[in-house]
Design an enzyme around this catalytic site. Structure first.
Site, PDB file in Angstrom:
ATOM      1  N   HIS A 184      -4.464   1.173  10.132  1.00  0.00           N
ATOM      2  CA  HIS A 184      -3.905   2.530  10.263  1.00  0.00           C
ATOM      3  C   HIS A 184      -4.770   3.322  11.238  1.00  0.00           C
ATOM      4  O   HIS A 184      -5.308   4.370  10.882  1.00  0.00           O
ATOM      5  CB  HIS A 184      -3.876   3.268   8.915  1.00  0.00           C
TER       6      HIS A 184
ATOM      7  N   TYR B 120      -7.138  -2.258  -1.762  1.00  0.00           N
ATOM      8  CA  TYR B 120      -5.800  -2.001  -1.205  1.00  0.00           C
ATOM      9  C   TYR B 120      -5.042  -1.034  -2.108  1.00  0.00           C
ATOM     10  O   TYR B 120      -4.451  -0.056  -1.648  1.00  0.00           O
ATOM     11  CB  TYR B 120      -5.082  -3.344  -1.125  1.00  0.00           C
TER      12      TYR B 120
ATOM     13  N   ASP C 218       2.900  -3.047  11.612  1.00  0.00           N
ATOM     14  CA  ASP C 218       2.263  -4.332  11.293  1.00  0.00           C
ATOM     15  C   ASP C 218       3.280  -5.328  10.756  1.00  0.00           C
ATOM     16  O   ASP C 218       3.012  -6.533  10.733  1.00  0.00           O
ATOM     17  CB  ASP C 218       1.091  -4.158  10.306  1.00  0.00           C
TER      18      ASP C 218
ATOM     19  N   HIS D  56      10.185  -2.955   5.688  1.00  0.00           N
ATOM     20  CA  HIS D  56       9.349  -1.749   5.853  1.00  0.00           C
ATOM     21  C   HIS D  56       9.090  -1.565   7.344  1.00  0.00           C
ATOM     22  O   HIS D  56       8.943  -2.553   8.074  1.00  0.00           O
ATOM     23  CB  HIS D  56       8.049  -1.988   5.074  1.00  0.00           C
TER      24      HIS D  56
ATOM     25  N   HIS E 263       0.592  -8.955   3.279  1.00  0.00           N
ATOM     26  CA  HIS E 263      -0.803  -9.093   3.711  1.00  0.00           C
ATOM     27  C   HIS E 263      -1.543  -9.991   2.728  1.00  0.00           C
ATOM     28  O   HIS E 263      -1.363  -9.866   1.509  1.00  0.00           O
ATOM     29  CB  HIS E 263      -1.527  -7.742   3.720  1.00  0.00           C
TER      30      HIS E 263
ATOM     31  N   ASP F 128       4.287  -4.685   1.367  1.00  0.00           N
ATOM     32  CA  ASP F 128       2.890  -4.268   1.183  1.00  0.00           C
ATOM     33  C   ASP F 128       2.420  -4.358  -0.277  1.00  0.00           C
ATOM     34  O   ASP F 128       1.226  -4.580  -0.522  1.00  0.00           O
ATOM     35  CB  ASP F 128       2.704  -2.830   1.664  1.00  0.00           C
TER      36      ASP F 128
ATOM     37  N   HIS G 105       4.840   1.351  -0.235  1.00  0.00           N
ATOM     38  CA  HIS G 105       4.160   2.619  -0.250  1.00  0.00           C
ATOM     39  C   HIS G 105       4.758   3.672   0.671  1.00  0.00           C
ATOM     40  O   HIS G 105       4.188   4.763   0.825  1.00  0.00           O
ATOM     41  CB  HIS G 105       2.686   2.389   0.126  1.00  0.00           C
TER      42      HIS G 105
ATOM     43  N   GLU H  20       6.543   0.020   9.046  1.00  0.00           N
ATOM     44  CA  GLU H  20       5.240   0.144   9.711  1.00  0.00           C
ATOM     45  C   GLU H  20       5.069  -1.012  10.691  1.00  0.00           C
ATOM     46  O   GLU H  20       5.475  -2.158  10.402  1.00  0.00           O
ATOM     47  CB  GLU H  20       4.095   0.174   8.691  1.00  0.00           C
TER      48      GLU H  20
END
Ligand code: FEO
Length: 395
Positions: free
Chosen positions: A23, A192, A83, A79, A225, A164, A145, A81
């Site tokens: 992030h 995490y 990544d 999701h 992850h 995530d 999240h 994001e």
């Protein structure tokens, strides 16, 4: 590095051994990370999540070892994001007619990132898509999240891909939880949760209850992850339930910064008071401690005692990021206290206590303020503060 999780289900992700901040620079990742992407070869070829764009070439090369990307019929984007979504443009150039499955909020965030007119299909909780011998089942997981977060479940193989949730920033040559160092795995899973999911603890508890009520058999939990939970996969679900309950241990963290050692000496005297009551503790110098690791210590502990000298009518700037995180992470069931030294104006206690109030952390005892270097009497007052905090911890 391709790994077959079950018949015709593959991990096709990337291990990022080098990343040390996530992030931007918000989150430290001392042990690297992975971007997990999953490929299901049924009558329809399905890709679940992609990888961060800087790794897309090696990811596509690995993918080609198992499937011609042009044959992919469905891409699930759990999701937005980057990544996980960063490889979407590259793979969808190769399979432009593929259906891109997103949650309702993903229908906002994915186009918001990529501004492409892909063939989107919006799904909600309970929706099923048949891919041949098995189905994909979708579960919206807002705030686990992000508002767009979604879980994908594969019937027949009983694999939950929750993106995530249940992840860890842990680079490894291994893919499964039963192959890695369990202490490292626990540390990274907790870090995490603390740094990413704590503010959404209520939603975590509710979502777990909702998913368990579906009575779906779960043979693996394959997050986006870190390693895949293969051995006793529900162990991480139980840990999330425990962490989301936010029942801290009877211990304390003393978090301070210092200019000329006065506040450091006060911190150690507060620690003496806690130890006199047999309360375990950590004393963390804010500038010498990784902020995200310090937050894990605070999460675990009932008490957080904050110290700073007065500086420019406020606090030393180095203590501010963690106070901001304490506010944003919304830790529950804590108590707090303040201490600090000053030379001229002396606002530090008032400012720390205001911050603790903003974090909804009630005070266990009034703060201790020392002018110049602490005297023996001042250090006794600090020790008394430690004892008072200890009694509140043990109450
Ligand atoms: Fe791993 Fe929310 O991205």
């Amino acid at each position: 590095m391709i790994t077959e999780l079950a018949k015709n289900v593959y991990w096709v992700g990337v291990v990022d051994w080098a990343i040390r901040h996530f992030h931007g620079h918000e989150l430290s990742t001392h042990r690297g990370s992975t971007y997990n992407s999953y490929l299901i070869l049924d009558s329809k070829k399905v890709l679940v999540d992609t990888v961060w764009e800087p790794f897309q070439d090696e990811w596509l090369a690995a993918l080609r070892e198992v499937v011609d990307p042009a044959a992919i019929a469905i891409v699930v984007a759990n999701h937005a994001e980057p990544d996980h979504s960063g490889g979407l443009p590259a793979v969808l150039r190769l399979c432009p007619n593929a259906t891109v499955i997103v949650s309702k909020r993903g229908a906002e965030s994915i186009p918001g990132h990529y501004h492409q007119k892909w063939n989107f299909k919006v799904v909600g909780t309970g929706d099923r898509v048949n891919i041949g011998s098995s189905d994909l089942v979708f579960i919206e997981a807002p705030m686990l999240h992000w508002p767009d977060s979604m879980f994908t479940y594969l019937t027949g193989r009983n694999i939950l891909m929750p993106n995530d949730a249940f992840g860890q920033h842990l680079a490894s040559e291994f893919r499964f939880n039963d192959q890695v160092d369990l202490e490292e795995l626990h540390e990274e899973a907790l870090k995490y949760f603390v740094n990413i999911l704590t503010p959404f603890s209520t939603q975590v508890t509710r979502k777990i209850e909702e998913v368990l009520a579906l009575n779906l058999p779960v043979d693996m939990i394959a997050p986006s992850h870190g390693v895949i939970w293969r051995k006793d996969p529900l162990q991480i679900v139980r840990k999330y339930q425990e962490w989301a309950a936010q029942k801290p241990e009877k211990r304390a963290v003393i978090l301070y910064d210092t200019m000329w050692q006065a506040t450091r000496r006060m911190a150690e005297a507060v620690g003496d008071g806690l130890l006199a009551e047999n309360v375990p503790l950590k004393i963390l110098h804010a500038v010498a401690t990784d902020r995200n690791d310090a937050l894990v210590e605070v999460f675990r502990s009932k008490a957080v005692v904050v110290g700073s000298p007065t500086f420019n009518n406020g606090l030393l700037p180095s203590i501010m990021p963690i106070l901001e995180d304490l506010r944003g992470l919304k830790f529950k069931n804590k108590i707090g206290a303040a201490f600090g030294s000053y030379g001229w104006s002396g606002e530090c206690i008032k400012v720390i206590e205001q911050h603790l109030e903003a974090c909804k952390i009630p005070l266990a005892a009034p703060g201790v303020l020392t002018k110049w270097q602490p005297t023996a009497d001042d250090l006794e007052k600090c020790k008394a503060l430690g004892r008072a905090v200890a009694k509140a911890v043990l109450a």
